[in-house]
Motif scaffolding. Structure first.
Motif, PDB file in Angstrom:
ATOM      1  N   THR A   6       1.196  32.848 -14.662  1.00 37.87           N
ATOM      2  CA  THR A   6       1.988  32.630 -15.878  1.00 37.87           C
ATOM      3  C   THR A   6       1.114  31.975 -16.938  1.00 37.87           C
ATOM      4  N   LYS A   7       1.271  32.429 -18.177  1.00 37.47           N
ATOM      5  CA  LYS A   7       0.636  31.773 -19.312  1.00 37.47           C
ATOM      6  C   LYS A   7       1.666  31.635 -20.421  1.00 37.47           C
ATOM      7  N   SER A   8       1.912  30.400 -20.799  1.00 31.54           N
ATOM      8  CA  SER A   8       2.873  30.154 -21.871  1.00 31.54           C
ATOM      9  C   SER A   8       2.217  29.337 -22.964  1.00 31.54           C
ATOM     10  N   GLY A  41     -11.522  33.768 -16.662  1.00 34.78           N
ATOM     11  CA  GLY A  41     -11.758  32.348 -16.881  1.00 34.78           C
ATOM     12  C   GLY A  41     -11.889  31.932 -18.323  1.00 34.78           C
ATOM     13  N   ILE A  42     -11.643  32.853 -19.261  1.00 37.96           N
ATOM     14  CA  ILE A  42     -11.730  32.500 -20.681  1.00 37.96           C
ATOM     15  C   ILE A  42     -10.609  31.538 -21.056  1.00 37.96           C
ATOM     16  N   ILE A  43      -9.424  31.772 -20.497  1.00 34.84           N
ATOM     17  CA  ILE A  43      -8.318  30.827 -20.670  1.00 34.84           C
ATOM     18  C   ILE A  43      -7.761  30.482 -19.293  1.00 34.84           C
ATOM     19  N   GLN A  44      -7.139  29.351 -19.196  1.00 31.94           N
ATOM     20  CA  GLN A  44      -6.592  28.893 -17.930  1.00 31.94           C
ATOM     21  C   GLN A  44      -5.094  29.208 -17.855  1.00 31.94           C
ATOM     22  N   THR A  60       0.489  28.340 -14.837  1.00 34.13           N
ATOM     23  CA  THR A  60       0.734  28.200 -13.404  1.00 34.13           C
ATOM     24  C   THR A  60       0.246  29.465 -12.702  1.00 34.13           C
ATOM     25  N   GLY A  61       0.119  29.375 -11.378  1.00 33.51           N
ATOM     26  CA  GLY A  61      -0.262  30.545 -10.597  1.00 33.51           C
ATOM     27  C   GLY A  61      -1.681  30.459 -10.057  1.00 33.51           C
ATOM     28  N   GLU A  62      -2.010  31.425  -9.203  1.00 36.66           N
ATOM     29  CA  GLU A  62      -3.313  31.455  -8.549  1.00 36.66           C
ATOM     30  C   GLU A  62      -4.017  32.785  -8.800  1.00 36.66           C
ATOM     31  N   ILE A  63      -5.350  32.718  -8.918  1.00 37.83           N
ATOM     32  CA  ILE A  63      -6.189  33.902  -9.094  1.00 37.83           C
ATOM     33  C   ILE A  63      -7.284  33.881  -8.034  1.00 37.83           C
ATOM     34  N   SER A  64      -7.480  35.024  -7.388  1.00 33.78           N
ATOM     35  CA  SER A  64      -8.578  35.171  -6.445  1.00 33.78           C
ATOM     36  C   SER A  64      -9.322  36.461  -6.775  1.00 33.78           C
ATOM     37  N   ASN A 108     -12.789  30.424  -6.746  1.00 31.55           N
ATOM     38  CA  ASN A 108     -13.717  29.769  -7.671  1.00 31.55           C
ATOM     39  C   ASN A 108     -14.545  30.840  -8.377  1.00 31.55           C
ATOM     40  N   THR A 109     -14.128  31.198  -9.584  1.00 33.54           N
ATOM     41  CA  THR A 109     -14.800  32.270 -10.316  1.00 33.54           C
ATOM     42  C   THR A 109     -16.282  31.974 -10.531  1.00 33.54           C
ATOM     43  N   ASN A 110     -16.637  30.714 -10.746  1.00 38.11           N
ATOM     44  CA  ASN A 110     -18.023  30.355 -11.050  1.00 38.11           C
ATOM     45  C   ASN A 110     -18.987  30.724  -9.926  1.00 38.11           C
ATOM     46  N   THR A 111     -18.493  30.765  -8.693  1.00 37.81           N
ATOM     47  CA  THR A 111     -19.376  31.051  -7.554  1.00 37.81           C
ATOM     48  C   THR A 111     -19.679  32.539  -7.401  1.00 37.81           C
TER      49      THR A 111
END
Length: 297
Positions: free
Chosen positions: A10-12, A51-54, A57-61, A67-70
């Motif tokens: 979710t992005k609000s 990863g440009i915006i956070q 709520t919610g999860e990303i894999s 951890n996108t940076n890895t």
């Protein structure tokens, strides 16, 4: 392996919800199309993936890592906007951007990628002189220079001519064939229908439809419009028998027109005709295309 997994994403922005509790799972090796009208939330969704915006709520894999940076070295991205250094050439750009990801490519490797996107004739030209379409090709080259396992593309063929669009589509198919998972947005419905293995349609921040094209067609097909060319016009009694299977049936010369709710109904009509020594030469079935499904969504 799951290449992209999002749960309740979710992005609000204040009271405005751009992406609303989206769940999506894309397997490794898919060429996945992501559709939606302007303002549907597609770019916001991609910006959260990369990863440009956070997310609110919610999860990303991505590639089974939260951890996108890895895993940046394993991901290539073409955003909906791409900024280049106007005083640098395409070759210089690829060398520079590959080094930023810790994998500086040789001149030959960079030239090979530029050839794939059709920029070899302009390889020494400064990017400030590039057209919008040429910059789009350079953006794709930048996304694939490090041979990513996952490619995320926002409108990869928008703004390019028809020949270049076909060239890019073939490139994406080749990359996918060689194991790259591709997630792409597009306003070109013909393109998505042609190359994508599965797709989703977003509307008002929600996924309203998702599946293969055939699955979506079945979902939106209440009845199939069937035109059947036969060897001769069936007699009235046989037409009545056909109508008992299909409902109202039109017979114009040696062509039968009727509606069927499933493939089995069509097969029953064919068996009936053949058993009564009437050959079936051609069957045309009118199904909804992706444009119909998109508009209904």
């Amino acid at each position: 392996m799951i290449a992209i997994s999002v749960r309740n994403l979710t992005k609000s922005y204040g009271r405005s919800i751009a992406v609303d509790s989206v769940n999506l799972h894309i397997k490794k090796g898919e060429l996945y199309g992501f559709l939606g009208r302007n303002g549907a939330g597609k770019s916001t969704f991609i910006n959260m993936l990369t990863g440009i915006i956070q997310p609110t709520t919610g999860e990303i894999s991505l590639l089974e890592s939260k951890n996108t940076n890895t895993i940046l070295k394993r991901i290539g991205v073409l955003p909906d906007y791409t900024t280049f250094y106007e005083s640098m050439t395409a070759l210089q750009h690829l060398s520079y951007f590959s080094s930023l990801q810790g994998a500086r490519k040789s001149k030959l490797e960079c030239l090979t990628v530029l050839e794939k996107v059709g920029l070899i004739p302009h390889v020494a030209v400064k990017v400030g002189k590039y057209s919008f379409g040429m910059k789009k090709k350079l953006g794709i080259a930048q996304a694939i220079i490090n041979e990513p396992d996952l490619l995320i593309l926002d409108e990869p063929t928008s703004g390019v001519d028809a020949e270049s669009a076909i060239h890019i589509q073939r490139l994406l198919l080749d990359l996918n064939k060689n194991g790259t998972t591709i997630f792409m947005t597009s306003h070109n419905l013909d393109e998505v229908e042609k190359i994508c293995t599965r797709l989703a349609i977003m509307k008002d921040g929600l996924i309203v439809n998702e599946g293969t094209l055939n699955e979506l067609k079945k979902k939106y097909t209440e009845s199939l419009e069937v035109s059947m060319a036969v060897s001769k016009r069936p007699p009235s009694q046989l037409l009545m028998a056909v109508a008992s299977i299909t409902g109202p049936t039109d017979a114009i010369e040696s062509v039968l027109n009727f509606k069927a709710t499933n493939d089995e109904m069509i097969q029953r009509v064919v068996r009936l005709l053949v058993n009564n020594e009437i050959g079936v030469h051609r069957i045309s079935v009118n199904q909804p295309d992706l444009e119909d499904i998109f508009l209904k969504g």
